[in-house]
Design a protein around this motif. Structure first.
Motif, PDB file in Angstrom:
ATOM      1  N   VAL A 139       0.732  -1.458  -0.025  1.00 18.22           N
ATOM      2  CA  VAL A 139       0.031   0.029  -0.105  1.00 18.22           C
ATOM      3  C   VAL A 139       0.827   1.363  -0.025  1.00 18.22           C
ATOM      4  N   LEU A 140       2.030   1.164   0.573  1.00 15.88           N
ATOM      5  CA  LEU A 140       2.988   2.290   0.429  1.00 15.88           C
ATOM      6  C   LEU A 140       3.706   2.301  -0.931  1.00 15.88           C
ATOM      7  N   GLN A 141       3.739   1.439  -1.646  1.00 13.56           N
ATOM      8  CA  GLN A 141       4.539   1.501  -2.936  1.00 13.56           C
ATOM      9  C   GLN A 141       4.211   2.505  -3.895  1.00 13.56           C
ATOM     10  N   GLU A 142       2.569   2.683  -3.999  1.00 13.94           N
ATOM     11  CA  GLU A 142       2.492   3.829  -5.092  1.00 13.94           C
ATOM     12  C   GLU A 142       3.166   5.213  -4.702  1.00 13.94           C
ATOM     13  N   ASP A 143       3.088   5.672  -3.645  1.00 13.71           N
ATOM     14  CA  ASP A 143       3.764   6.851  -3.106  1.00 13.71           C
ATOM     15  C   ASP A 143       5.238   6.890  -2.931  1.00 13.71           C
ATOM     16  N   HIS A 144       5.628   5.739  -2.537  1.00 13.49           N
ATOM     17  CA  HIS A 144       7.171   5.720  -2.113  1.00 13.49           C
ATOM     18  C   HIS A 144       8.291   5.025  -3.103  1.00 13.49           C
ATOM     19  N   GLY A 145       7.448   3.964  -3.988  1.00 10.26           N
ATOM     20  CA  GLY A 145       8.552   3.312  -4.597  1.00 10.26           C
ATOM     21  C   GLY A 145       8.693   1.942  -3.675  1.00 10.26           C
ATOM     22  N   GLU A 146       9.099   0.904  -4.534  1.00 10.12           N
ATOM     23  CA  GLU A 146       9.365  -0.429  -4.013  1.00 10.12           C
ATOM     24  C   GLU A 146      10.448  -0.555  -2.819  1.00 10.12           C
ATOM     25  N   GLU A 147      11.710  -0.100  -2.940  1.00 10.15           N
ATOM     26  CA  GLU A 147      12.517  -0.281  -2.043  1.00 10.15           C
ATOM     27  C   GLU A 147      12.214   0.642  -0.679  1.00 10.15           C
ATOM     28  N   ALA A 148      11.800   1.969  -0.751  1.00  8.56           N
ATOM     29  CA  ALA A 148      11.659   2.823   0.396  1.00  8.56           C
ATOM     30  C   ALA A 148      10.282   2.460   0.870  1.00  8.56           C
ATOM     31  N   ALA A 149       9.389   1.619   0.400  1.00 11.92           N
ATOM     32  CA  ALA A 149       7.999   1.254   0.788  1.00 11.92           C
ATOM     33  C   ALA A 149       8.336  -0.189   1.707  1.00 11.92           C
ATOM     34  N   MET A 150       9.269  -0.800   1.242  1.00 10.48           N
ATOM     35  CA  MET A 150       9.759  -2.177   2.161  1.00 10.48           C
ATOM     36  C   MET A 150      10.183  -1.576   3.421  1.00 10.48           C
ATOM     37  N   ALA A 151      11.198  -0.495   3.281  1.00 10.35           N
ATOM     38  CA  ALA A 151      11.802   0.020   4.541  1.00 10.35           C
ATOM     39  C   ALA A 151      10.794   0.653   5.458  1.00 10.35           C
ATOM     40  N   LEU A 152      10.038   1.454   4.929  1.00  7.02           N
ATOM     41  CA  LEU A 152       9.146   2.080   5.693  1.00  7.02           C
ATOM     42  C   LEU A 152       8.055   1.068   6.160  1.00  7.02           C
ATOM     43  N   ALA A 153       7.577   0.079   5.435  1.00 11.39           N
ATOM     44  CA  ALA A 153       6.687  -1.019   6.225  1.00 11.39           C
ATOM     45  C   ALA A 153       7.467  -1.621   7.383  1.00 11.39           C
ATOM     46  N   ARG A 154       8.569  -1.870   7.282  1.00  8.09           N
ATOM     47  CA  ARG A 154       9.325  -2.485   8.453  1.00  8.09           C
ATOM     48  C   ARG A 154       9.575  -1.692   9.642  1.00  8.09           C
ATOM     49  N   GLN A 155       9.627  -0.248   9.367  1.00  4.69           N
ATOM     50  CA  GLN A 155       9.534   0.513  10.428  1.00  4.69           C
ATOM     51  C   GLN A 155       8.124   0.755  11.081  1.00  4.69           C
ATOM     52  N   ILE A 156       7.056   0.600  10.530  1.00  7.71           N
ATOM     53  CA  ILE A 156       5.863   0.738  10.905  1.00  7.71           C
ATOM     54  C   ILE A 156       5.417  -0.641  11.592  1.00  7.71           C
ATOM     55  N   MET A 157       6.163  -1.796  11.316  1.00  9.56           N
ATOM     56  CA  MET A 157       5.964  -2.835  12.057  1.00  9.56           C
ATOM     57  C   MET A 157       6.516  -2.716  13.447  1.00  9.56           C
ATOM     58  N   LEU A 158       7.861  -2.271  13.394  1.00 14.75           N
ATOM     59  CA  LEU A 158       8.442  -1.742  14.628  1.00 14.75           C
ATOM     60  C   LEU A 158       7.607  -0.870  15.569  1.00 14.75           C
ATOM     61  N   LEU A 159       6.979   0.113  14.926  1.00 19.43           N
ATOM     62  CA  LEU A 159       5.926   0.969  15.891  1.00 19.43           C
ATOM     63  C   LEU A 159       4.824   0.068  16.415  1.00 19.43           C
ATOM     64  N   LEU A 160       4.262  -0.524  15.488  1.00 22.37           N
ATOM     65  CA  LEU A 160       2.804  -1.517  15.837  1.00 22.37           C
ATOM     66  C   LEU A 160       3.283  -2.544  16.966  1.00 22.37           C
ATOM     67  N   ASP A 161       4.298  -3.232  16.641  1.00 24.51           N
ATOM     68  CA  ASP A 161       4.645  -4.281  17.489  1.00 24.51           C
ATOM     69  C   ASP A 161       5.214  -3.769  19.044  1.00 24.51           C
ATOM     70  N   GLY A 162       6.049  -2.651  18.735  1.00 23.48           N
ATOM     71  CA  GLY A 162       6.555  -2.107  20.077  1.00 23.48           C
ATOM     72  C   GLY A 162       5.552  -1.566  21.108  1.00 23.48           C
ATOM     73  N   ALA A 163       4.297  -1.087  20.249  1.00 28.21           N
ATOM     74  CA  ALA A 163       3.255  -0.350  20.805  1.00 28.21           C
ATOM     75  C   ALA A 163       2.395  -1.407  21.687  1.00 28.21           C
ATOM     76  N   PHE A 164       2.290  -2.730  20.930  1.00 26.02           N
ATOM     77  CA  PHE A 164       1.566  -3.662  21.508  1.00 26.02           C
ATOM     78  C   PHE A 164       2.249  -4.221  22.912  1.00 26.02           C
TER      79      PHE A 164
END
Length: 193
Positions: A139-164
């Motif tokens: 879902v992030l790839q359209e605005d960010h491109g593939e490589e940046a979207a993958m890095a951003l998705a990983r950072q969001i997962m860290l925020l999500l699981d850290g928040a849990f």
């Protein structure tokens, strides 16, 4: 129309889901699961070779519904991609306000099985988390491109699981809202233009 009753396997998985989520996997016996499901312990072993297989099946059964829920919250939200990702965190915070909320079953199981890295439930947990991360990258790839979207998705997962983890520690769902705000800011800050 006749309503189909759940099969013994479905009842066992349902009982395991409620008991594992409530008390944890190590504190829950197969006897308790059999009793809650209304079957014999022998029936549990007929459907699952071991408690380890049942734990893995419990997580595998949660995979698709959890991802579908995230996708639904994202799709129903208004605004840009950042606002829609943030809505996932807001919905999770709302869920965490329920008195029976026990956190992420995938993470709680991984903590209980930290000494068994090859356990089939940990494999199921890793697969689920990777599927969520891959969907976020998509879902992030359209605005960010593939490589940046993958890095951003990983950072969001860290925020999500850290928040849990922090919400479980403090019993304060606002940490999920703060993590959602951070995710939205991160998405907007890294958007081209």
């Amino acid at each position: 129309m006749v309503k189909k009753l759940p099969s013994a396997r479905e009842r066992i998985l349902g009982a395991a889901n409620r008991l594992f989520q409530g008390a944890g996997i190590r504190a829950t016996s197969l006897d308790a699961i059999a009793e809650k499901a209304g079957v014999t312990k022998r029936s549990v072993y007929y459907h699952f070779r071991s408690k380890d297989d049942l734990i893995a099946a419990y997580l595998e059964a949660r995979d698709e519904p959890n991802l579908a829920l995230f996708q639904s919250w994202f799709a129903q939200a208004e605004g840009d991609t950042a606002a829609r990702v943030e809505s996932i965190f807001r919905h999770l915070a709302q869920s965490a306000r329920h008195p029976k909320w026990q956190g992420c079953g995938f993470l709680r199981t991984s903590v209980e099985l930290v000494d068994r890295p090859g356990h089939p439930a940990l494999v199921a947990g890793r697969q689920h988390k990777k599927r969520v991360e891959a969907w976020l990258a998509q879902v992030l790839q359209e605005d960010h491109g593939e490589e940046a979207a993958m890095a951003l998705a990983r950072q969001i997962m860290l925020l999500l699981d850290g928040a849990f983890a922090v919400v479980l520690l403090h019993r304060d769902p606002s940490y999920l809202e703060s993590a959602g705000d951070a995710a939205a800011r991160l998405i907007r800050a890294t958007s081209p233009g």
